[in-house]
Scaffold this motif. Structure first.
Motif, PDB file in Angstrom:
ATOM      1  N   GLY A   1      -2.823  21.590   1.223  1.00 33.79           N
ATOM      2  CA  GLY A   1      -1.602  22.267   0.817  1.00 33.79           C
ATOM      3  C   GLY A   1      -0.436  21.298   0.771  1.00 33.79           C
ATOM      4  O   GLY A   1      -0.624  20.074   0.666  1.00 33.79           O
ATOM      5  N   LEU A   2       0.800  21.792   0.851  1.00 35.93           N
ATOM      6  CA  LEU A   2       1.982  20.937   0.843  1.00 35.93           C
ATOM      7  C   LEU A   2       2.111  20.229   2.188  1.00 35.93           C
ATOM      8  O   LEU A   2       2.101  20.869   3.246  1.00 35.93           O
ATOM      9  N   VAL A   3       2.230  18.899   2.118  1.00 40.25           N
ATOM     10  CA  VAL A   3       2.442  18.086   3.318  1.00 40.25           C
ATOM     11  C   VAL A   3       3.815  17.444   3.187  1.00 40.25           C
ATOM     12  O   VAL A   3       4.187  16.953   2.102  1.00 40.25           O
ATOM     13  N   TYR A   4       4.550  17.426   4.284  1.00 41.40           N
ATOM     14  CA  TYR A   4       5.939  16.946   4.245  1.00 41.40           C
ATOM     15  C   TYR A   4       6.072  15.608   4.963  1.00 41.40           C
ATOM     16  O   TYR A   4       5.583  15.439   6.090  1.00 41.40           O
ATOM     17  N   TYR A   5       6.727  14.691   4.279  1.00 40.14           N
ATOM     18  CA  TYR A   5       6.978  13.344   4.794  1.00 40.14           C
ATOM     19  C   TYR A   5       8.490  13.181   4.959  1.00 40.14           C
ATOM     20  O   TYR A   5       9.255  13.443   4.030  1.00 40.14           O
TER      21      TYR A   5
ATOM     22  N   ILE B   1       6.941   8.255  -8.669  1.00 37.73           N
ATOM     23  CA  ILE B   1       5.832   8.121  -9.627  1.00 37.73           C
ATOM     24  C   ILE B   1       4.548   8.789  -9.165  1.00 37.73           C
ATOM     25  O   ILE B   1       3.596   8.914  -9.940  1.00 37.73           O
ATOM     26  N   ASP B   2       4.480   9.223  -7.899  1.00 36.06           N
ATOM     27  CA  ASP B   2       3.265   9.843  -7.373  1.00 36.06           C
ATOM     28  C   ASP B   2       3.115  11.251  -7.955  1.00 36.06           C
ATOM     29  O   ASP B   2       3.962  12.113  -7.721  1.00 36.06           O
ATOM     30  N   PRO B   3       2.047  11.515  -8.704  1.00 38.43           N
ATOM     31  CA  PRO B   3       1.888  12.844  -9.316  1.00 38.43           C
ATOM     32  C   PRO B   3       1.737  13.965  -8.291  1.00 38.43           C
ATOM     33  O   PRO B   3       1.962  15.134  -8.621  1.00 38.43           O
TER      34      PRO B   3
ATOM     35  N   ARG C   1       0.847  -1.198   0.000  1.00 36.81           N
ATOM     36  CA  ARG C   1       0.000   0.000   0.000  1.00 36.81           C
ATOM     37  C   ARG C   1       0.881   1.247   0.000  1.00 36.81           C
ATOM     38  O   ARG C   1       2.086   1.175   0.221  1.00 36.81           O
ATOM     39  N   SER C   2       0.252   2.395  -0.218  1.00 37.26           N
ATOM     40  CA  SER C   2       0.979   3.666  -0.216  1.00 37.26           C
ATOM     41  C   SER C   2       1.611   3.912   1.155  1.00 37.26           C
ATOM     42  O   SER C   2       0.927   3.878   2.185  1.00 37.26           O
ATOM     43  N   ILE C   3       2.931   4.155   1.160  1.00 36.72           N
ATOM     44  CA  ILE C   3       3.604   4.505   2.413  1.00 36.72           C
ATOM     45  C   ILE C   3       3.078   5.840   2.927  1.00 36.72           C
ATOM     46  O   ILE C   3       2.893   6.042   4.130  1.00 36.72           O
ATOM     47  N   PHE C   4       2.802   6.771   2.007  1.00 31.65           N
ATOM     48  CA  PHE C   4       2.313   8.084   2.422  1.00 31.65           C
ATOM     49  C   PHE C   4       0.990   7.978   3.176  1.00 31.65           C
ATOM     50  O   PHE C   4       0.806   8.629   4.209  1.00 31.65           O
ATOM     51  N   SER C   5       0.068   7.183   2.667  1.00 36.36           N
ATOM     52  CA  SER C   5      -1.241   7.067   3.325  1.00 36.36           C
ATOM     53  C   SER C   5      -1.112   6.447   4.710  1.00 36.36           C
ATOM     54  O   SER C   5      -1.862   6.796   5.633  1.00 36.36           O
ATOM     55  N   GLN C   6      -0.143   5.559   4.880  1.00 35.29           N
ATOM     56  CA  GLN C   6       0.059   4.934   6.185  1.00 35.29           C
ATOM     57  C   GLN C   6       0.780   5.883   7.142  1.00 35.29           C
ATOM     58  O   GLN C   6       0.467   5.954   8.329  1.00 35.29           O
ATOM     59  N   MET C   7       1.758   6.643   6.632  1.00 33.37           N
ATOM     60  CA  MET C   7       2.466   7.605   7.468  1.00 33.37           C
ATOM     61  C   MET C   7       1.549   8.725   7.947  1.00 33.37           C
ATOM     62  O   MET C   7       1.785   9.323   9.013  1.00 33.37           O
ATOM     63  N   ALA C   8       0.528   9.035   7.178  1.00 33.62           N
ATOM     64  CA  ALA C   8      -0.393  10.105   7.564  1.00 33.62           C
ATOM     65  C   ALA C   8      -1.088   9.796   8.885  1.00 33.62           C
ATOM     66  O   ALA C   8      -1.553  10.706   9.583  1.00 33.62           O
TER      67      ALA C   8
ATOM     68  N   PHE D   1      10.140   7.006  10.021  1.00 30.15           N
ATOM     69  CA  PHE D   1       9.216   7.625   9.076  1.00 30.15           C
ATOM     70  C   PHE D   1       8.251   8.494   9.876  1.00 30.15           C
ATOM     71  O   PHE D   1       7.569   7.991  10.778  1.00 30.15           O
ATOM     72  N   THR D   2       8.169   9.783   9.560  1.00 30.83           N
ATOM     73  CA  THR D   2       7.299  10.665  10.341  1.00 30.83           C
ATOM     74  C   THR D   2       6.756  11.812   9.491  1.00 30.83           C
ATOM     75  O   THR D   2       7.409  12.257   8.537  1.00 30.83           O
ATOM     76  N   VAL D   3       5.566  12.288   9.866  1.00 30.05           N
ATOM     77  CA  VAL D   3       5.006  13.526   9.307  1.00 30.05           C
ATOM     78  C   VAL D   3       4.853  14.561  10.408  1.00 30.05           C
ATOM     79  O   VAL D   3       4.180  15.583  10.210  1.00 30.05           O
TER      80      VAL D   3
END
Length: 685
Positions: A448-452, A362-364, A330-337, A474-476
């Motif tokens: 807006g811009l979210v930083y991972y 590859i994430d637009p 799965r998307s690492i970003f969605s899990q880190m959120a 891994f943190t936001v």
């Protein structure tokens, strides 16, 4: 002369005690046999680098002037003598372990490392055919002029193995040099098996067996070959300016490295005295540079010794574990959120780090990637992901440290690859190495811009990630990501900032922040509460930090240190360090993580860091320590440290006697930290 107010162990001598712990692993009969050979190889490789860098530096200090002793607080000449005496003892122990123990135990497993004198007719024929087909074309003996000792020898390359060949005639002796081509031909040849017996011969002995094929034009009476290996000064003298001129200067320095000043001549102790004297006079060596050794040099090649005896001769596999609730599908970003995650290497896979970079490529929604790189794998998936991201239209900013010792040439190559792929490459900061292991990804979302962010104690290197114990977060968390944005902007402009809210950075703030954290524990102890620290690192040599730890101990603070490598602090000294204990864990994996835990009056603070407690890391490098904020990860890091503090199998006590005494079990319960951590992570729910 500088008079120190507290006890210290010289850092070079302390490092030799560390390398002795590596040798202890080679001596440990509970370690699988092939792994014991590999620990001998690691010991040898470590010692080579020690001479190339630390001994080279000491020799430079000796050369400066007579005031060096008063400036440094120690006599570099005296330390060099102590180094030689210690190394000679360790080399003798090394030779005994190899020749009298490991060789015999291999033979008990029906594995025979044979030399040129042990070849029968059939194996001799096999070896000679192999030599003529594969080895002979690579050899070009250099005949030496024995009559004129004023002429220097040809330049010997750093850390290469050579034979000094002695040809004896009726009325004279002639010498020749042969470079052993271990960089292009395997050091080991597996011979045909016979009745379940397995035979291996070294390239060195293949050449010894076939010397007559090399020197057939001479009518000599005897011919003998003895191994020598020269270790040179590997420090680089370059101007500190970040420009194309800097890259050119670095390349020129790298080319000169193989011709640096000789630091050590390791020679076969069976070499005849007249031959040794010939070498010394022709090479103009000092007595301190002469180290007698065994028949084989560059033992680091034994890391690749072929296992022909089956899996029981190596450590059993420890398949890499998944991170609980972090799904690579799965998307690492969605899990880190939703929460932070911690990858504990090598028990868990480096694939998570590669995965987030590939996803970002590859994430637009991803707009920008910023990363600091220090050491990279030979075939780097990290580099490939960054280039793919740039080619997909992302802005990719890479700070690539060209001054990473012994990786300079590789990093120049990666710099060119990255620039060709469209990545914005910054090649370092004037006067400072960038040693931080950080990555920040900007992603456009509804708010807006979210930083991972990914912050680590070890390099973005998938090869060492299978061997080194490190942590990767891994943190936001906005406190951390805001600090990283500010740090990356500063690095781009070659400026440093103070006043970060969450992270602790070198070169401007680490010393003060560490002093403040230690002082806080002193104040806690003065109120009658429990003041304590648990600090894990590779090396502890900074005198200011050591002095502050002594002060804390005297104030009633309990201090537990886990130090893998050099430790210049002396624990257990009355009036200085009675509340300080130090342990070192050396096992199948290299302990590389830096972890700081402070009691803080009951509200424990936990930091992970890229920095060791050495002056260079604190004052002369760009480093990042970062807080562990997520309560689940805090518990995990604390549990891992507690497991290491229970180790009674591979932990050694660092004490005032420097005897590397194992911390044995006080009862029958056996604890081995690396196995216990693996099982802890495996069964953690």
């Amino acid at each position: 002369m500088v008079k120190r107010k507290y006890p210290l162990i010289n850092r070079e001598i302390s490092w030799l005690y560390f390398n002795e712990r590596v040798l202890q692993e080679a001596a440990d009969k509970t370690v699988p046999l092939i792994e014991r050979l590999r620990f001998l190889a690691i010991f040898s490789s470590n010692l080579d680098e020690f001479y190339r860098v630390r001994v080279a530096t000491l020799n430079r200090l000796v050369d400066i002037n007579s005031k060096t002793k008063s400036i440094l607080g120690f006599n570099p000449k005296k330390i060099l003598n102590e180094i030689k005496n210690t190394v000679v003892k360790l080399e003798k122990r090394f030779d005994y372990l190899y020749e009298q123990e490991i060789i015999k135990e291999l033979e008990a497993q029906k594995i025979f490392i044979i030399n040129e004198q042990q070849l029968n007719v059939a194996r001799g024929t096999y070896v000679r055919e192999y030599f003529r087909r594969h080895v002979l074309p690579t050899l070009v003996p250099i005949m030496l002029e024995g009559e004129d000792a004023s002429k220097p020898l040809p330049e010997l390359k750093d850390r290469r193995i050579y034979f000094i060949v002695k040809l004896t005639f009726r009325k004279k002796v002639r010498y020749a040099l042969i470079e052993i081509p271990t960089t292009i031909i395997s050091r080991f040849l597996i011979l045909p098996e016979n009745r379940g017996l397995k035979f291996i011969i070294l390239l060195d002995d293949i050449i010894r067996y076939c010397l007559d094929d090399l020197f057939f034009i001479f009518e000599y009476d005897t011919v003998e070959a003895f191994s020598i290996q020269l270790t040179r000064d590997a420090e680089l003298d370059i101007d500190a300016n970040i420009s194309e001129k800097f890259v050119d200067a670095l390349m020129q320095s790298l080319q000169r490295r193989d011709k640096g000043r000789p630091m050590r001549l390791l020679y076969d102790s069976d070499v005849p005295l007249d031959t040794l004297n010939y070498l010394v006079s022709r090479m103009q060596l000092e007595a301190e540079a002469l180290i007698p050794g065994g028949r084989y040099h560059n033992f680091k090649d034994f890391i690749d010794f072929p296992n022909v005896g089956g899996p029981s001769l190596e450590y059993p596999a420890m398949p890499q574990l998944r991170v609980n609730d972090l799904d690579l599908g799965r998307s690492i970003f969605s899990q880190m959120a939703k929460r932070d995650y911690l990858v504990s290497l090598p028990y868990q896979s480096f694939d998570y780090i590669v995965h987030i970079l590939r996803e970002a490529a590859i994430d637009p929604k991803v707009k920008e990637i910023s990363i600091c790189l220090y050491r990279l794998a030979e075939n780097s998936s990290v580099i490939n992901a960054l280039i793919n991201a740039a080619q997909n239209g992302k802005k990719v900013n890479c700070l690539l440290e060209l001054k990473a010792r012994f990786d300079e040439e590789a990093n120049i190559y990666w710099r060119n690859r990255l620039e060709e792929g469209g990545v914005n490459v910054n090649i370092g900061v004037v006067q400072y190495k960038v040693h931080a292991k950080i990555c920040l990804i900007a992603r456009r979302e509804k708010r807006g811009l979210v930083y991972y962010a990914n912050l680590a104690t070890g390099n973005f290197n998938e090869k060492t990630a299978k061997l080194y114990c490190d942590h990767s977060l891994f943190t936001v968390n906005p406190l951390i990501t805001k600090d990283l944005r500010r740090l990356f902007k500063g690095l781009e402009k070659q400026t440093f900032h103070r006043g970060y809210k969450a992270i602790i950075t070198s070169p401007l703030e680490t010393r003060k922040r560490l002093y403040d954290l230690i002082e806080n524990e002193i104040e806690v102890a003065k109120t009658g509460k429990r003041g304590y620290m648990i600090l894990k690192m590779n090396s502890l040599s900074d005198e200011g930090i050591i002095g502050k730890l002594y002060e804390a101990s005297n104030a009633g603070v309990t201090i537990q240190l886990i130090v893998r490598g050099m430790c210049c602090l002396v624990p257990g000294q009355e009036g200085f360090s009675e509340r300080i204990s130090v342990r070192s864990i050396v096992d199948r994996y290299l302990e590389h993580a830096r972890i700081w835990i402070f009691g803080n009056g009951g509200e424990e603070l936990i930091y992970l860091s890229s920095a060791d407690m050495m002056t260079r890391n604190i004052d002369r490098r760009v480093e990042v320590a970062f807080p562990v904020i997520d309560p689940h990860i805090r518990r995990e890091v604390r549990d891992i440290i507690d497991i290491q503090l229970r180790d009674n199998t591979k932990a050694r006590e660092i004490n005032q006697f420097n005897n590397n005494r194992y911390i044995g079990a006080k009862n029958k319960i056996r604890h081995r930290a690396q196995e216990d951590i693996y099982n802890y992570l495996k069964y953690k729910s």
